[in-house]
Design a protein around this motif. Structure first.
Motif, PDB file in Angstrom:
ATOM      1  N   UNK A   7       0.825  -1.211   0.000  1.00  0.00           N
ATOM      2  CA  UNK A   7       0.000   0.000   0.000  1.00  0.00           C
ATOM      3  C   UNK A   7       0.856   1.256   0.000  1.00  0.00           C
ATOM      4  N   UNK A   8       1.917   1.280   0.776  1.00  0.00           N
ATOM      5  CA  UNK A   8       2.796   2.456   0.802  1.00  0.00           C
ATOM      6  C   UNK A   8       3.414   2.703  -0.572  1.00  0.00           C
ATOM      7  N   UNK A   9       3.752   1.621  -1.248  1.00  0.00           N
ATOM      8  CA  UNK A   9       4.325   1.719  -2.589  1.00  0.00           C
ATOM      9  C   UNK A   9       3.305   2.296  -3.572  1.00  0.00           C
ATOM     10  N   UNK A  10       2.110   1.755  -3.574  1.00  0.00           N
ATOM     11  CA  UNK A  10       1.102   2.212  -4.536  1.00  0.00           C
ATOM     12  C   UNK A  10       0.593   3.619  -4.245  1.00  0.00           C
ATOM     13  N   UNK A  11       0.615   4.022  -2.992  1.00  0.00           N
ATOM     14  CA  UNK A  11       0.210   5.387  -2.646  1.00  0.00           C
ATOM     15  C   UNK A  11       1.371   6.375  -2.786  1.00  0.00           C
ATOM     16  N   UNK A  12       2.441   5.932  -3.416  1.00  0.00           N
ATOM     17  CA  UNK A  12       3.608   6.772  -3.709  1.00  0.00           C
ATOM     18  C   UNK A  12       4.334   7.288  -2.474  1.00  0.00           C
ATOM     19  N   UNK A  15       9.091   5.360  -3.376  1.00  0.00           N
ATOM     20  CA  UNK A  15       9.347   5.499  -4.805  1.00  0.00           C
ATOM     21  C   UNK A  15       9.767   4.168  -5.419  1.00  0.00           C
ATOM     22  N   UNK A  16      10.495   3.345  -4.660  1.00  0.00           N
ATOM     23  CA  UNK A  16      11.047   2.104  -5.191  1.00  0.00           C
ATOM     24  C   UNK A  16      10.563   0.906  -4.391  1.00  0.00           C
TER      25      UNK A  16
END
Length: 137
Positions: A7-12, A15-16
């Motif tokens: 979720x943290x990744x998809x909510x930007x 970044x990586x």
């Protein structure tokens, strides 16, 4: 991906995506959440704050589903980990929240993506290790 990282990744917020392995694959990827939630990570104050910005907490993170899509454009090896920032093989330096939200041990890889998008309707799916195929239409 284990939650809360997916979720943290998809909510930007991240970044990586960091991985211990490289892939030659480039192209569309679906982001699948495992059934496991890293509860210890979710108890971290910074993580709680980042999740709360999106109405999330350890009790309502989606698991066992495809929750988003992106396009994998590059895999870049970590060449230095300075315990606060990392140097990638292309000379890029990763620091701050991006460093905090990844595993930048030397030899790991960052998966650089474009076009991250959270799905409006999550798709229940049984996951597998590695890259695998699923028809998300």
């Amino acid at each position: 991906m284990i939650q809360p990282w997916a979720s943290l990744f998809l909510y930007n917020e991240a970044q990586y995506e960091t991985r211990t392995w490289n892939t030659k694959y480039r192209g569309p990827l679906a982001i699948h959440t495992s059934k496991k939630i890293d509860v210890d990570v979710c108890n971290n104050g910074t993580i709680q704050h980042l999740l709360s910005k999106h109405g999330l907490n350890k009790n309502n993170l989606p698991t066992g589903m495809i929750i988003g899509v992106c396009n994998l454009i590059n895999c870049i090896r970590v060449t230095e980990d300075n315990q606060g920032n990392a140097v990638l093989e292309d000379g890029r330096i990763v620091s701050g929240i991006d460093y905090f939200l990844g595993d930048f041990r030397v030899g790991n890889y960052i998966w650089e993506v474009s076009n991250k998008e959270m799905l409006l309707n999550f798709i229940p799916a049984r996951g597998k290790l590695g890259i695998w195929e699923h028809d998300i239409n």
